[in-house]
Design an enzyme around this catalytic site. Structure first.
Site: not given
Length: 319
Positions: A109, A139, A163, A186, A210
């Protein structure tokens, strides 16, 4: 698949899972689990989401609980996964990595509010130092401007992909034109009114999908197939119940290393952790343990809050 609200709530359990490492600012993860006729389903949209957006998460939970996945071929039942490193300081990276002893890919992250690119670079460097042979992806959750994303691509070194570096599809497309590092989408897929715009604008190399935000395993399969991009199936900080759905989706879609090992960020979960060996997790049923459901039950006022939320969201599924 048209269960009534009374039937859903009769089958529902609301749990509160303590986090071992804060994630997205969350220290306790709440979820409503449904003990359905076809299996267990999960409804756990983040608390800040509005009812219309949260309704797709309910659709996914109802698919699992009332329809199940018995018709989907999961083959040998093993899925390659990545480890997840929250936006911790470099000194805490070894502690996080210990939770993924056999992982060969890590998602890190970055672009956390209140942190800098130097913080991100230190975290990435700490992962590289500890796991020099690992494949790394980062991400940003849409946290950078275009120029900041371009600079980050220069500073962070070789990555499998970045991402969601920026918030909009148009910004993703511009970053992709300016950097050599592959770009993954995403939020621009799962939160978008038109998830196909990413492909139309050539804004990404990889689709991160997801199950819950897209409305279920079968809808994820449809969208992923239509996009025609490389695919990573990931968790939305799911309990074991939601992770099971993600593993099924990852297997049937041929996902590259899936972001589904987030169960290891919890101190406790409603079921035992999935088998994890050689960087892969094994698909199995994730039936919650009755004692854990009792021990991890959310307080009464939080149970009421989730029951009211389900009641508000269900009518959206009839539209």
């Amino acid at each position: 698949m048209s269960p009534t609200i009374d039937d859903i709530l009769d089958r529902a359990h609301v749990v509160a899972l303590p986090m071992a490492v804060p994630f997205r600012g969350i220290t306790t993860r709440e979820a409503l689990l449904i003990d359905g006729p076809a299996g267990w389903g999960e409804f756990a949209p983040f608390v800040e989401y509005g009812d219309a957006e949260a309704a797709t998460w309910l659709a996914a939970g109802l698919e699992a609980a009332y329809e199940g996945y018995g018709d989907l071929d999961t083959g040998d039942g093993w899925v390659e996964v990545n480890g997840t490193v929250p936006a911790v300081g470099p000194d805490r990276v070894p502690e996080v990595l210990e939770r993924y002893p056999s992982a060969r890919t890590f998602k890190i992250k970055v672009a956390e509010k209140g942190q800098t690119l130097d913080d991100d670079a230190a975290r990435v460097a700490a992962v590289r130092a500890a796991r020099p042979d690992a494949v790394l992806r980062v991400d940003a959750n849409g946290g950078w401007s275009v120029d900041e994303a371009v600079r980050a691509a220069e500073v962070l070194g070789e990555l499998e992909y970045i991402e969601q570096p920026c918030a909009t599809v148009e910004e993703l497309a511009e970053v992709r034109r300016r950097v050599s590092t592959p770009i993954a989408a995403d939020e621009s897929i799962r939160k978008a009114a038109d998830p196909y715009r990413v492909a139309e604008l050539n804004a990404a190399d990889v689709a991160v999908t997801k199950v819950a935000p897209l409305g279920g395993v079968r809808r994820l399969m449809t969208i992923s197939g239509d996009l025609g991009l490389k695919l990573t199936v990931a968790s939305a900080l799911d309990t074991a119940v939601g992770i099971h759905a993600g593993l099924v989706a990852a297997k049937v879609t041929g996902s590259q290393a899936a972001g589904l090992a987030t169960q290891r960020l919890f101190i406790e979960d409603v079921a035992e952790p999935f088998d994890f060996a050689g960087g892969r997790m094994r698909i199995r049923d994730a039936t919650p343990d009755p004692d854990r459901l009792t021990e991890l039950a959310a307080p009464g006022e939080r149970k009421d809050w989730w029951f009211e939320r389900v009641t508000r969201c269900l009518p959206y599924l009839g539209d």
